[in-house]
Each structure stands twice: as C-alpha cells, then as structure tokens.
Write a protein that holds these residues in place. Structure first.
Motif, PDB file in Angstrom:
ATOM      1  N   ALA A  74      11.317 -21.406 -23.771  1.00  0.00           N
ATOM      2  CA  ALA A  74      12.618 -20.781 -24.418  1.00  0.00           C
ATOM      3  C   ALA A  74      13.864 -21.067 -23.811  1.00  0.00           C
ATOM      4  N   THR A  75      15.038 -21.238 -24.468  1.00  0.00           N
ATOM      5  CA  THR A  75      16.108 -21.627 -24.077  1.00  0.00           C
ATOM      6  C   THR A  75      17.248 -20.606 -24.793  1.00  0.00           C
ATOM      7  N   ILE A  76      18.468 -20.424 -23.985  1.00  0.00           N
ATOM      8  CA  ILE A  76      19.347 -19.615 -24.659  1.00  0.00           C
ATOM      9  C   ILE A  76      20.162 -20.466 -25.659  1.00  0.00           C
ATOM     10  N   PRO A  95      19.377 -25.919 -28.510  1.00  0.00           N
ATOM     11  CA  PRO A  95      18.827 -27.107 -28.332  1.00  0.00           C
ATOM     12  C   PRO A  95      17.528 -27.239 -29.295  1.00  0.00           C
ATOM     13  N   ASN A  96      16.888 -26.227 -29.958  1.00  0.00           N
ATOM     14  CA  ASN A  96      15.969 -26.345 -30.503  1.00  0.00           C
ATOM     15  C   ASN A  96      16.412 -27.126 -32.170  1.00  0.00           C
ATOM     16  N   GLY A  97      17.572 -26.749 -32.694  1.00  0.00           N
ATOM     17  CA  GLY A  97      18.324 -27.445 -33.776  1.00  0.00           C
ATOM     18  C   GLY A  97      18.442 -28.760 -33.308  1.00  0.00           C
ATOM     19  N   ALA A 305       6.841 -18.995 -29.674  1.00  0.00           N
ATOM     20  CA  ALA A 305       7.746 -18.781 -30.933  1.00  0.00           C
ATOM     21  C   ALA A 305       8.998 -17.579 -30.716  1.00  0.00           C
ATOM     22  N   HIS A 306       8.992 -17.302 -29.281  1.00  0.00           N
ATOM     23  CA  HIS A 306       9.853 -16.025 -28.937  1.00  0.00           C
ATOM     24  C   HIS A 306      10.934 -16.630 -28.212  1.00  0.00           C
ATOM     25  N   GLY A 307      12.386 -15.653 -27.783  1.00  0.00           N
ATOM     26  CA  GLY A 307      13.137 -16.309 -27.009  1.00  0.00           C
ATOM     27  C   GLY A 307      12.780 -16.127 -25.447  1.00  0.00           C
ATOM     28  N   THR A 308      14.153 -15.861 -24.767  1.00  0.00           N
ATOM     29  CA  THR A 308      13.962 -15.931 -23.370  1.00  0.00           C
ATOM     30  C   THR A 308      13.771 -14.476 -22.751  1.00  0.00           C
ATOM     31  N   VAL A 309      13.440 -13.502 -23.510  1.00  0.00           N
ATOM     32  CA  VAL A 309      13.197 -12.170 -22.881  1.00  0.00           C
ATOM     33  C   VAL A 309      14.295 -11.572 -22.147  1.00  0.00           C
ATOM     34  N   GLN A 310      15.431 -11.782 -22.421  1.00  0.00           N
ATOM     35  CA  GLN A 310      16.924 -11.381 -21.670  1.00  0.00           C
ATOM     36  C   GLN A 310      16.679 -10.051 -20.943  1.00  0.00           C
ATOM     37  N   ARG A 311      16.105  -9.183 -21.720  1.00  0.00           N
ATOM     38  CA  ARG A 311      16.240  -7.498 -20.988  1.00  0.00           C
ATOM     39  C   ARG A 311      15.362  -7.495 -19.866  1.00  0.00           C
ATOM     40  N   HIS A 312      14.292  -8.319 -20.017  1.00  0.00           N
ATOM     41  CA  HIS A 312      13.179  -8.289 -18.527  1.00  0.00           C
ATOM     42  C   HIS A 312      13.711  -9.141 -17.635  1.00  0.00           C
ATOM     43  N   SER A 323       6.594  -6.864 -16.894  1.00  0.00           N
ATOM     44  CA  SER A 323       5.452  -6.931 -17.667  1.00  0.00           C
ATOM     45  C   SER A 323       5.828  -7.701 -18.984  1.00  0.00           C
ATOM     46  N   THR A 324       5.992  -9.046 -18.609  1.00  0.00           N
ATOM     47  CA  THR A 324       6.462  -9.821 -19.809  1.00  0.00           C
ATOM     48  C   THR A 324       5.252 -10.709 -20.259  1.00  0.00           C
ATOM     49  N   ASN A 325       4.885 -10.929 -21.605  1.00  0.00           N
ATOM     50  CA  ASN A 325       3.832 -11.380 -22.023  1.00  0.00           C
ATOM     51  C   ASN A 325       3.960 -13.056 -21.918  1.00  0.00           C
ATOM     52  N   SER A 326       3.108 -13.678 -21.242  1.00  0.00           N
ATOM     53  CA  SER A 326       3.031 -15.158 -21.100  1.00  0.00           C
ATOM     54  C   SER A 326       2.282 -15.899 -21.921  1.00  0.00           C
ATOM     55  N   LYS A 371       2.440  -5.085 -20.884  1.00  0.00           N
ATOM     56  CA  LYS A 371       2.914  -3.905 -21.577  1.00  0.00           C
ATOM     57  C   LYS A 371       2.986  -3.771 -23.082  1.00  0.00           C
ATOM     58  N   ASP A 372       3.758  -5.010 -23.586  1.00  0.00           N
ATOM     59  CA  ASP A 372       3.935  -4.836 -24.937  1.00  0.00           C
ATOM     60  C   ASP A 372       2.549  -4.924 -25.797  1.00  0.00           C
ATOM     61  N   LEU A 373       1.403  -5.587 -24.984  1.00  0.00           N
ATOM     62  CA  LEU A 373      -0.020  -5.508 -26.005  1.00  0.00           C
ATOM     63  C   LEU A 373      -0.412  -4.169 -25.757  1.00  0.00           C
TER      64      LEU A 373
HETATM   65  P1  NAD Z   1      13.603 -12.659 -27.617  1.00  0.00           P
HETATM   66  O1  NAD Z   1      12.280 -13.297 -28.190  1.00  0.00           O
HETATM   67  O2  NAD Z   1      13.708 -13.055 -26.209  1.00  0.00           O
HETATM   68  O3  NAD Z   1      13.341 -11.072 -27.508  1.00  0.00           O
HETATM   69  C1  NAD Z   1      13.247 -10.192 -28.591  1.00  0.00           C
HETATM   70  C2  NAD Z   1      12.563  -8.896 -28.569  1.00  0.00           C
HETATM   71  O4  NAD Z   1      11.013  -9.333 -28.447  1.00  0.00           O
HETATM   72  C3  NAD Z   1      12.553  -8.057 -27.279  1.00  0.00           C
HETATM   73  O5  NAD Z   1      12.700  -6.644 -27.466  1.00  0.00           O
HETATM   74  C4  NAD Z   1      11.813  -8.485 -26.227  1.00  0.00           C
HETATM   75  O6  NAD Z   1      11.490  -7.365 -25.368  1.00  0.00           O
HETATM   76  C5  NAD Z   1      10.461  -8.856 -27.035  1.00  0.00           C
HETATM   77  N1  NAD Z   1       9.788  -9.826 -26.797  1.00  0.00           N
HETATM   78  C6  NAD Z   1       9.993 -11.333 -26.754  1.00  0.00           C
HETATM   79  N2  NAD Z   1       9.014 -11.977 -26.240  1.00  0.00           N
HETATM   80  C7  NAD Z   1       8.263 -11.192 -25.413  1.00  0.00           C
HETATM   81  C8  NAD Z   1       7.489 -11.346 -24.235  1.00  0.00           C
HETATM   82  N3  NAD Z   1       7.166 -12.749 -24.111  1.00  0.00           N
HETATM   83  N4  NAD Z   1       6.885 -10.536 -23.714  1.00  0.00           N
HETATM   84  C9  NAD Z   1       7.536  -9.090 -23.981  1.00  0.00           C
HETATM   85  N5  NAD Z   1       8.362  -8.755 -24.908  1.00  0.00           N
HETATM   86  C10 NAD Z   1       8.929  -9.773 -25.722  1.00  0.00           C
HETATM   87  O7  NAD Z   1      14.787 -12.579 -28.303  1.00  0.00           O
HETATM   88  P2  NAD Z   1      16.487 -12.229 -28.198  1.00  0.00           P
HETATM   89  O8  NAD Z   1      16.333 -11.282 -27.523  1.00  0.00           O
HETATM   90  O9  NAD Z   1      16.868 -12.362 -29.490  1.00  0.00           O
HETATM   91  O10 NAD Z   1      16.881 -13.533 -27.394  1.00  0.00           O
HETATM   92  C11 NAD Z   1      17.090 -13.796 -26.154  1.00  0.00           C
HETATM   93  C12 NAD Z   1      17.612 -15.060 -25.931  1.00  0.00           C
HETATM   94  O11 NAD Z   1      16.783 -16.051 -26.462  1.00  0.00           O
HETATM   95  C13 NAD Z   1      18.730 -15.579 -26.584  1.00  0.00           C
HETATM   96  O12 NAD Z   1      19.877 -16.143 -25.593  1.00  0.00           O
HETATM   97  C14 NAD Z   1      18.473 -16.610 -27.839  1.00  0.00           C
HETATM   98  O13 NAD Z   1      19.419 -17.301 -27.901  1.00  0.00           O
HETATM   99  C15 NAD Z   1      17.241 -17.100 -27.169  1.00  0.00           C
HETATM  100  N6  NAD Z   1      16.257 -17.549 -28.011  1.00  0.00           N
HETATM  101  C16 NAD Z   1      15.639 -18.769 -27.826  1.00  0.00           C
HETATM  102  C17 NAD Z   1      14.519 -19.104 -28.806  1.00  0.00           C
HETATM  103  C18 NAD Z   1      13.973 -20.610 -28.360  1.00  0.00           C
HETATM  104  O14 NAD Z   1      14.186 -21.133 -27.473  1.00  0.00           O
HETATM  105  N7  NAD Z   1      12.815 -20.846 -28.995  1.00  0.00           N
HETATM  106  C19 NAD Z   1      14.135 -18.441 -29.692  1.00  0.00           C
HETATM  107  C20 NAD Z   1      14.890 -17.154 -29.937  1.00  0.00           C
HETATM  108  C21 NAD Z   1      15.616 -16.770 -29.352  1.00  0.00           C
END
Ligand code: NAD
Length: 402
Positions: A74-76, A95-97, A305-312, A323-326, A371-373
């Motif tokens: 995943a990328t920003i 980058p995905n686009g 399908a998810h993003g970079t999980v910025q908060r974690h 506890s990030t789901n890989s 933890k998410d699960l």
């Molecule tokens: P995110 O998917 O990173 O997180 C969204 C929510 O889902 C958060 O609350 C997060 O805690 C939870 N979550 C997502 N994946 C998780 C995981 N593996 N384990 C535990 N919890 C998980 O999306 P966001 O916060 O909207 O975006 C963060 C960054 O990611 C942004 O900079 C965005 O541009 C980027 N992004 C990248 C992609 C990609 O590369 N395919 C897709 C979406 C967002």
C-alpha cells in the motif's frame, strides 16, 4: 530442506507507513527463509517517488509489463497534508491510478474467508469476487445546474461535421443535467479481463446492467460482453463447466443476497464502487480483502485492498506496540508467487503459496489474531497478537507444514 528456486523475477513494489513495516517482516519471516526470492525491486515509498519525480512508479508499471507479475505494498496518495509532511515537490497522482492506466486492467477484489470471522450475510459461504470497471460513466461526467426554463439536447458532431441531435428535456423550471460516456475499447478490455479471470480462478461470472431502461448505453455493455463471450470464451467456459450469467442489476443484487458466493460479480463503474464496499464490509474487514489488477494482455498485479494504516504507523513511530493485520498483504505475496509459479511451471512455488495461505488461515482459526479481528470474531477468548508476533505464529505453522 533447500529453498524453493525461482526462474523469473517478480516485480516488487514497496510502499509506505505501517504496511512498509509489515512488508519487511513478511519477507524476513515468511518468504526469504523458504524461497530463494527473485524480485526486481521498486521503492514506491513516497520519499523515493518524490526523489524521482514519480518516475519510479512508471518504471515499476513497465517492469510489470515485462515480467507479467507484480506485488505491491500500500502507498500514500498525496494530499495537502502529505505535501507538508513529506516536503513534496508536487502532489503526485495515486500510484494505483498510474499503474492501472498503464496496464489497462480491471481490479478484482475478494474477501479472505476464515472460520470465526463470519460474513453478516449468513448464506455467504464462499468469497464473492467483485470486478469493477474503472473507466468513464459518472466518474468522467459533465454536469450542469439548469437555472430555469429552456431546452436541453444531446448533440454529437462527427469529424465530417454532421450533427446528430436528440432532445433530452424541455425544462419548465430549474433542474439538473448530466452527460456521460464510455468507450467500446474500454468495455471490451473490461470484458476480456473478467472472462480471463473467471477461467483463471475457475469461477462463474455474473454481469448486470440496467439495459431495459438504458437501451443504448447499458445495452452496449451487455452486447459487448455477450459478443466477446460467444466468440472468444464460450468454448473454454463450456469445457470447464463454468457459466457466464447476465441479468438485470436489480435482479443481480437480489440474487447475490441469497447466493452462496464462489463467483465473480462484474460491475459497471458506479455499481462496483457501491457494491465493493457493501461486500467487503459484510464479509468482515478491509484487512481481509485481496485485490488483483488483471490486464487483458496478461499482466497481474497483486496488492492488499486497504491503505497504509497511518494511525498504527504513528503509534509505531512513538515506540508503541501495534496489532496491524498483515493478512491481505501476505495474500498479495502468495497470489503473486502462485501466479509466477503458474507462468513458469514451477509447482513448488505454487504449493508454497497454498501453504502460506493455509498457515495464515490456520493461525486465525486457532484463535490467534490481530486486534481488528479479535473485535469481530465469533471465536471465544481469542489471543490478541502484536504485528510481529502474528507473523511469527504464521511462520511456526508454515514450518510445520513444510
Ligand atoms: P487505511 O485502509 O489505511 O485505513 C482505514 C481504516 O481501516 C483505519 O481505521 C485502519 O485502522 C483500518 N485498517 C485498514 N487496514 C488495516 C489493517 N491491515 N489492520 C488493521 N486495521 C486496518 O485507509 P486510510 O486511513 O484512509 O488511508 C491511509 C493512507 O493509505 C492514505 O495516505 C491513503 O492515500 C493510502 N491508501 C492507499 C491505498 C493503496 O495503496 N492501495 C488504498 C487506500 C488508501
């Protein structure tokens, strides 16, 4: 036991934040001990994209064209806040686009189904893979606010100057107006990606539009799918006992709710936008969804399908435990390795991919999870693991299986 050899490299696209941390641990714990990993590495982390003025993204997409299989972290996608945070020279595109438009593909998303994380829809026993057309319609529309009475017409001017006109509406008062388009070429490549992926994954294909109401626009989608099916794929579908099923979108939605799953649902752009979020949330979690870009030319790019999980990541930077789901990132790697194995006739690599996925599923089903699960599982008293320990548990399981 020797490591599994690879003959052709995979294109490896590293990424950002928490998923970049997971990427490294996954390679160290789950891949490099078992596979003599051959990759061509591209760093799509934002810092390096900025250094190269985003040229690295284009290089990576070209490498996928060359080697046919890629795996992406995943990328920003930069926004105003990221401009400051990373001192960016410009607000680079997603980058995905960029990759999607260079490979001209369709994205297929499927939930990873495990016992203990049950879908909200009780009869969904197998994954539903969603394929979303990623060009045109309302996403490239032109719209207008109509201030008051007047006539709205659709006008097409051919290259030779000939005009075709059609009345849209005689406005008696204020209203709204919208113009959309799509291209045969894009619909054709969408159709081919869907039929190929259905054969590749041995699943039935469903497609639906509103052709009864939209007799030109949606009907063209229906006709193009049917023609490509009849001329290019019917034989192969019949040989393997697979079905191509077309119906109206409202009928499709109703049937999906009652179905068992185990098929691909091809959607027009807007339907796919809406339905993919419904399907992923009903199956449990974004962190349990795989995503693969399939191009009609035979290129495959796997990612989570998810993003970079910025908060974690910010917690990780402060030295706090995460506890990030890989799982989705692990499945991106297993998907890419399996495809590499298929293309190279490397059965050992394909079996390794199967075992890696099975080990991951077994760990969760035995009650060890992130933890998410743990928050949504029906397994009583699950063990919550941190990001690294979860991956290490999978390694133990994998070692036992190998
Ligand atoms: P995110 O998917 O990173 O997180 C969204 C929510 O889902 C958060 O609350 C997060 O805690 C939870 N979550 C997502 N994946 C998780 C995981 N593996 N384990 C535990 N919890 C998980 O999306 P966001 O916060 O909207 O975006 C963060 C960054 O990611 C942004 O900079 C965005 O541009 C980027 N992004 C990248 C992609 C990609 O590369 N395919 C897709 C979406 C967002």
């Amino acid at each position: 036991m020797g490591k599994i050899a690879m003959t052709t490299p995979l294109v490896e696209m590293d990424g950002d934040e928490m998923t970049r941390i997971l990427w490294k641990i996954i390679k160290e714990e789950l891949l490099e001990p078992f596979v003599d990993l051959k990759t061509e590495y591209y760093d799509l982390g934002l810092t390096y994209r900025n250094e190269t003025n985003d040229a690295v993204t284009v290089d990576a997409a070209n490498a996928v064209k060359k080697y046919k299989v890629g795996v992406k972290c995943a990328t920003i996608t930069p926004n105003a806040a990221r401009m400051e945070e990373y001192h960016l020279k410009e607000m680079y595109k997603s980058p995905n686009g960029t990759i999607r438009s260079m490979l001209d593909g369709t994205v297929f998303r499927a939930p990873i189904v495990v016992k203990g994380i049950e879908p909200c829809v009780k009869n969904w026993k197998k994954p539903i893979t969603l394929a979303r057309h990623a060009y045109g319609d309302v996403y490239k529309n032109t719209e207008m606010r109509i201030p008051g009475p007047g006539k709205a017409e659709l006008v097409f001017t051919a290259q030779d100057g000939t005009e075709t006109r059609q009345m849209i509406h005689e406005f008696k008062g204020a209203g709204v107006l919208q113009g959309m388009h799509n291209l045969d070429e894009s619909i054709e490549s969408f159709a081919r990606s869907c039929f190929s992926y259905a054969l590749d994954t041995q699943q039935d294909l469903w497609f639906a539009t509103k052709d009864t109401i939209s007799k030109q626009y949606d009907h063209t989608f229906k006709d193009i799918f049917q023609e490509i099916y009849d001329t290019e794929y019917k034989e192969a579908f019949e040989k393997t006992g697979l079905t191509y099923f077309y119906t109206l979108i409202d009928d499709a939605v109703a049937r999906v709710m009652k179905a068992e799953g185990g098929f691909i649902w091809a959607c027009k752009n807007y339907d796919g936008d809406v339905m993919s979020d419904m399907v992923s949330s009903a199956f449990g979690s974004l962190a349990m969804m795989t995503s693969v870009l399939v191009s009609p030319k035979g290129y495959f790019e796997y990612e989570a399908a998810h993003g970079t999980v910025q908060r974690h990541y910010y917690r990780h930077l402060k030295g706090e435990e995460t506890s990030t789901n890989s799982v989705a990132t692990i499945f991106a790697w297993s998907g890419a390795l399996r495809k590499r194995g298929e293309l190279d006739d490397n059965t050992k690599l394909q079996h390794f991919a199967d075992k890696l996925e099975a080990a991951t599923v077994n760990v969760i089903e035995s009650g060890r999870m992130t933890k998410d699960l743990a928050l949504i599982t029906s397994i009583p008293a699950p063990t919550v693991l941190n990001s690294r320990d979860f991956i290490c548990e999978i390694r133990k399981e994998l070692e036992a299986a190998l």
